[in-house]
Design a protein around this motif. Structure first.
Motif, mmCIF file in Angstrom:
data_model
loop_
_atom_site.group_PDB
_atom_site.id
_atom_site.type_symbol
_atom_site.label_atom_id
_atom_site.label_comp_id
_atom_site.label_asym_id
_atom_site.label_seq_id
_atom_site.Cartn_x
_atom_site.Cartn_y
_atom_site.Cartn_z
ATOM 1 N N ARG A 187 0.833 -1.202 0.000
ATOM 2 C CA ARG A 187 0.000 0.000 0.000
ATOM 3 C C ARG A 187 0.870 1.256 0.000
ATOM 4 N NH1 ARG A 187 -3.576 -0.043 4.977
ATOM 5 N NH2 ARG A 187 -4.357 -1.910 3.908
ATOM 6 N N ARG A 188 1.916 1.250 0.815
ATOM 7 C CA ARG A 188 2.784 2.416 0.915
ATOM 8 C C ARG A 188 3.629 2.601 -0.349
ATOM 9 N NH1 ARG A 188 3.053 7.435 2.917
ATOM 10 N NH2 ARG A 188 5.221 8.096 3.182
ATOM 11 N N ALA A 189 3.960 1.495 -1.023
ATOM 12 C CA ALA A 189 4.790 1.566 -2.227
ATOM 13 C C ALA A 189 4.116 2.372 -3.327
ATOM 14 C CB ALA A 189 5.107 0.163 -2.725
ATOM 15 N N GLY A 190 2.782 2.466 -3.278
ATOM 16 C CA GLY A 190 2.072 3.265 -4.260
ATOM 17 C C GLY A 190 2.322 4.754 -4.083
ATOM 18 N N GLN A 191 2.777 5.154 -2.871
ATOM 19 C CA GLN A 191 3.047 6.560 -2.597
ATOM 20 C C GLN A 191 4.548 6.870 -2.605
ATOM 21 O OE1 GLN A 191 0.756 7.938 0.892
ATOM 22 N NE2 GLN A 191 -0.274 5.965 0.869
ATOM 23 N N VAL A 192 5.329 5.972 -2.001
ATOM 24 C CA VAL A 192 6.785 6.150 -1.945
ATOM 25 C C VAL A 192 7.421 4.862 -2.454
ATOM 26 C CG1 VAL A 192 8.786 6.621 -0.496
ATOM 27 C CG2 VAL A 192 6.585 7.688 0.035
ATOM 28 N N ASP A 193 8.012 4.908 -3.652
ATOM 29 C CA ASP A 193 8.586 3.688 -4.199
ATOM 30 C C ASP A 193 9.948 3.391 -3.570
ATOM 31 O OD1 ASP A 193 10.435 5.374 -5.405
ATOM 32 O OD2 ASP A 193 9.529 5.236 -7.387
ATOM 33 N N LEU A 194 10.515 2.260 -3.951
ATOM 34 C CA LEU A 194 11.757 1.783 -3.347
ATOM 35 C C LEU A 194 12.888 2.779 -3.510
ATOM 36 C CD1 LEU A 194 13.530 -0.405 -2.049
ATOM 37 C CD2 LEU A 194 13.707 -1.478 -4.304
ATOM 38 N N ARG A 195 13.080 3.288 -4.700
ATOM 39 C CA ARG A 195 14.193 4.195 -4.939
ATOM 40 C C ARG A 195 14.028 5.504 -4.180
ATOM 41 N NH1 ARG A 195 13.534 0.803 -8.860
ATOM 42 N NH2 ARG A 195 15.272 0.046 -10.140
ATOM 43 N N SER A 196 12.801 5.995 -4.090
ATOM 44 C CA SER A 196 12.560 7.229 -3.326
ATOM 45 C C SER A 196 12.856 7.012 -1.845
ATOM 46 C CB SER A 196 11.108 7.685 -3.502
ATOM 47 O OG SER A 196 10.837 7.996 -4.857
ATOM 48 N N ALA A 197 12.510 5.838 -1.344
ATOM 49 C CA ALA A 197 12.764 5.534 0.063
ATOM 50 C C ALA A 197 14.260 5.514 0.369
ATOM 51 C CB ALA A 197 12.136 4.194 0.439
ATOM 52 N N THR A 198 15.063 4.949 -0.539
ATOM 53 C CA THR A 198 16.510 4.872 -0.291
ATOM 54 C C THR A 198 17.175 6.240 -0.335
ATOM 55 O OG1 THR A 198 16.997 4.488 -2.649
ATOM 56 C CG2 THR A 198 16.623 2.549 -1.261
ATOM 57 N N GLN A 199 16.533 7.206 -1.003
ATOM 58 C CA GLN A 199 17.103 8.541 -1.119
ATOM 59 C C GLN A 199 16.599 9.487 -0.036
ATOM 60 O OE1 GLN A 199 16.153 9.699 -5.137
ATOM 61 N NE2 GLN A 199 17.362 8.036 -6.035
ATOM 62 N N ALA A 200 15.747 8.987 0.855
ATOM 63 C CA ALA A 200 15.244 9.806 1.945
ATOM 64 C C ALA A 200 16.377 10.143 2.908
ATOM 65 C CB ALA A 200 14.129 9.079 2.683
ATOM 66 N N GLU A 201 16.140 11.118 3.769
ATOM 67 C CA GLU A 201 17.185 11.589 4.677
ATOM 68 C C GLU A 201 17.753 10.464 5.543
ATOM 69 O OE1 GLU A 201 17.773 14.879 8.277
ATOM 70 O OE2 GLU A 201 15.848 14.704 7.224
ATOM 71 N N ARG A 202 16.896 9.594 6.031
ATOM 72 C CA ARG A 202 17.338 8.499 6.895
ATOM 73 C C ARG A 202 17.604 7.209 6.128
ATOM 74 N NH1 ARG A 202 15.869 8.162 12.745
ATOM 75 N NH2 ARG A 202 15.774 10.303 13.511
ATOM 76 N N GLY A 203 17.372 7.211 4.835
ATOM 77 C CA GLY A 203 17.635 6.016 4.044
ATOM 78 C C GLY A 203 16.487 5.032 4.003
ATOM 79 N N TYR A 204 15.348 5.401 4.558
ATOM 80 C CA TYR A 204 14.163 4.553 4.524
ATOM 81 C C TYR A 204 12.928 5.426 4.670
ATOM 82 C CZ TYR A 204 14.493 5.041 9.638
ATOM 83 O OH TYR A 204 14.575 5.542 10.915
ATOM 84 N N ASP A 205 11.772 4.843 4.416
ATOM 85 C CA ASP A 205 10.500 5.554 4.504
ATOM 86 C C ASP A 205 10.077 5.623 5.972
ATOM 87 O OD1 ASP A 205 7.931 6.530 4.352
ATOM 88 O OD2 ASP A 205 7.220 5.067 2.894
ATOM 89 N N GLU A 206 10.237 6.783 6.585
ATOM 90 C CA GLU A 206 9.941 6.929 8.010
ATOM 91 C C GLU A 206 8.466 6.700 8.316
ATOM 92 O OE1 GLU A 206 11.955 10.129 10.232
ATOM 93 O OE2 GLU A 206 12.846 10.699 8.306
ATOM 94 N N ALA A 207 7.592 7.132 7.413
ATOM 95 C CA ALA A 207 6.157 6.942 7.645
ATOM 96 C C ALA A 207 5.806 5.455 7.656
ATOM 97 C CB ALA A 207 5.346 7.679 6.569
ATOM 98 N N LEU A 208 6.388 4.705 6.752
ATOM 99 C CA LEU A 208 6.150 3.258 6.726
ATOM 100 C C LEU A 208 6.684 2.605 7.994
ATOM 101 C CD1 LEU A 208 5.331 0.600 5.364
ATOM 102 C CD2 LEU A 208 7.565 0.597 4.206
ATOM 103 N N TRP A 209 7.876 3.001 8.425
ATOM 104 C CA TRP A 209 8.460 2.428 9.639
ATOM 105 C C TRP A 209 7.579 2.695 10.858
ATOM 106 C CZ3 TRP A 209 11.223 -1.120 11.630
ATOM 107 C CH2 TRP A 209 11.777 -0.993 12.903
ATOM 108 N N GLN A 210 7.078 3.919 10.982
ATOM 109 C CA GLN A 210 6.215 4.246 12.114
ATOM 110 C C GLN A 210 4.908 3.463 12.050
ATOM 111 O OE1 GLN A 210 7.022 5.919 14.805
ATOM 112 N NE2 GLN A 210 9.062 6.238 13.927
#
Length: 364
Positions: free
Chosen positions: A22-45
Motif C-alpha cells: 500500500r505504501r509503495a504506491g506513494q513512496v517507491d523503493l528508490r525514493s525511500a533509499t534517497q530519503a534523509e534516513r535512508g528509509y520511509d519513516e512513515a512506513l516504519w512508524q
C-alpha cells in the motif's frame, strides 16, 4: 512432521506485506533509499505502531510484545521480498539483542521501551576497520577516565548509524570486550559509506575521546551468540529476496514472448526455473531451522547459523544471477529491479561473514 508457519505467523506476514504494498504506491523503493534516513519513516512508524514489528522479540516487562525472534524473522523475510529498507535489522535485531544479551535488568528497562515502540532507532557499532565482526572486541578502545569511560577508534559497516538516536558500541577493554552506550553530543563522527546495495544504509563511525556508559559487564559467549543471531537474521532477508527475484522472473517468463510463444513454455527455461525453486525452498528450510534454534536458545545455534548463512548466501546469489540472465538486456537497466536484487544478494553475502568464513567455522 509439518514444519511451517502458524496461522498467526502467516497473518503477521500478510499484514506486513499489505502495508508495504500500500505504501509503495506513494513512496517507491528508490525514493525511500534517497530519503534523509535512508528509509520511509512513515512506513516504519506504521509498521511499529500498527503491527509492532520492533517489539515482537522484546519481553513484555521491557515494553515489548513478548513473542520470539522467530516472529521478527518472519517480518524480515517479508521485507526482504520487496527489498524494503527499514531499520529493523540494525535496531530491532542487532541493537536490541545486544542489550538483552549484555545488559542488566535496569539497562534493559531503560533502553528497550523506546526501541520497542519505534520512537527511537538504535545502531550497533562493532565491525573493525577491515570489515570483520570480531568475537574478541573491536577496533574501538574503551578506557576509564576517573569514574567515567571514553571511546577511541573506528567502527565500520554500522547499520543506520546516521539515523540512530541511540548508538551502542562493542569496544575492547583491558578486561575484555564490553558493550557501551555512546554519548552522541561529543567525540562521535558519523559518515556514510558508499554501499553496493542501495537499500542498506552503512556508515563509518569515528570516536575521539567520546564519553560513554557501560551496558552490563564483560562479554563472553554473548558475542558469539549475537554474531550467530545476526547471521540468521540476514538469512531471512536473503530468503525473502530470493523468493522475490524468483517471483518476478516467473512473471516475466509468462509475459515475454519469443517466436510466438511465452518464454516460460520452453523446456530448457522450465528446468532452470525449477532449479531456482529448489534453491529458494531449501534456503527457507535451513533459514527457518536456524531461526527456530535461535528463538529457543539452542546451544547449537552457532553451528546452525553457519550452515544457514553459507547456504542462503550462495543460493540467493545464484537466483539473482539467473534473474538477470532470464530477463535479458532489460535486467541491467537502472530502471529495472533485477540489479537491485543482484546487489542485495552480494551485499548480504558478506554481512556477518561470507559463505567461505561460515564453512570454515563448521570445520574448525
Amino acid at each position: 512432521m509439518h514444519f511451517g508457519l502458524s496461522e498467526e505467523q502467516q497473518e503477521l506476514a500478510g499484514a506486513v506485506r499489505t502495508l508495504v504494498e500500500r505504501r509503495a504506491g506513494q513512496v517507491d523503493l528508490r525514493s525511500a533509499t534517497q530519503a534523509e534516513r535512508g528509509y520511509d519513516e512513515a512506513l516504519w512508524q506504521t509498521l511499529c505502531g500498527q503491527i509492532g514489528v520492533a517489539a515482537l522479540a522484546v519481553p513484555e516487562e521491557y515494553g515489548g510484545a513478548g513473542f520470539s525472534s522467530f516472529e521478527t524473522h518472519v517480518v524480515l523475510e517479508t521485507l526482504g521480498h520487496s527489498l524494503t529498507p527499514t531499520p529493523l535489522l540494525g535496531s530491532g535485531v542487532l541493537a536490541t539483542r545486544a542489550v538483552l544479551l549484555a545488559g542488566t535488568p535496569d539497562d534493559c528497562a531503560r533502553l528497550l521501551p523506546p526501541l520497542a515502540e519505534g520512537t527511537q532507532v538504535a545502531a550497533l557499532a562493532w565491525a573493525d576497520t577491515s570489515g570483520h565482526w570480531r568475537l574478541d572486541g573491536s577496533d574501538v578502545r574503551a578506557t576509564r577516565d576517573g569514574n567515567s569511560w571514553r571511546l577511541d577508534g573506528v567502527a565500520t559497516l554500522v547499520h543506520d548509524a546516521r539515523a540512530a538516536d541511540l548508538l551502542l558500541v562493542v569496544a575492547s577493554t583491558d578486561e575484555g570486550a564490553r558493550l557501551f552506550r555512546a554519548d552522541l553530543s561529543s567525540g562521535v563522527e558519523r559518515s556514510a559509506t558508499p554501499a553496493l546495495d542501495l537499500t542498506l544504509q552503512l556508515d563509518r563511525v569515528t570516536f575521539r575521546s567520546a564519553p560513554a556508559a557501560p551496558v552490563g559487564d564483560v562479554l563472553g559467549e554473548q558475542l558469539a551468540t549475537l554474531h550467530a543471531e545476526a547471521a540468521v537474521a540476514v538469512t531471512a532477508l536473503q530468503v525473502g529476496g530470493a523468493q522475490g527475484a524468483l517471483d518476478r522472473t516467473v512473471a516475466h517468463l509468462k509475459e515475454r514472448e519469443q517466436f510466438g510463444r511465452p518464454l516460460g513454455s520452453f523446456q530448457a527455461l522450465k528446468h532452470r526455473v525449477a532449479d531456482l525453486l529448489v534453491a529458494v525452498e531449501t534456503s527457507r528450510s535451513i533459514s527457518w531451522s536456524a531461526a527456530w534454534a535461535s528463538a529457543q536458545g539452542d546451544v547449537d545455534v552457532v553451528r546452525r547459523a553457519a550452515l544457514a548463512k553459507a547456504w542462503c548466501s550462495e543460493s540467493f546469489s545464484t537466483v539473482a544471477a539467473e534473474m538477470v540472465q532470464l530477463h535479458g538486456g532489460i535486467a541491467i537497466t537502472w530502471e529495472h529491479d533485477a540489479h537491485l536484487y543482484f546487489k542485495r544478494a552480494h551485499a548480504t553475502g558478506e554481512l556477518f561473514g561470507s559463505a567461505r568464513e561460515h564453512r570454515r567455522l563448521l570445520t574448525a
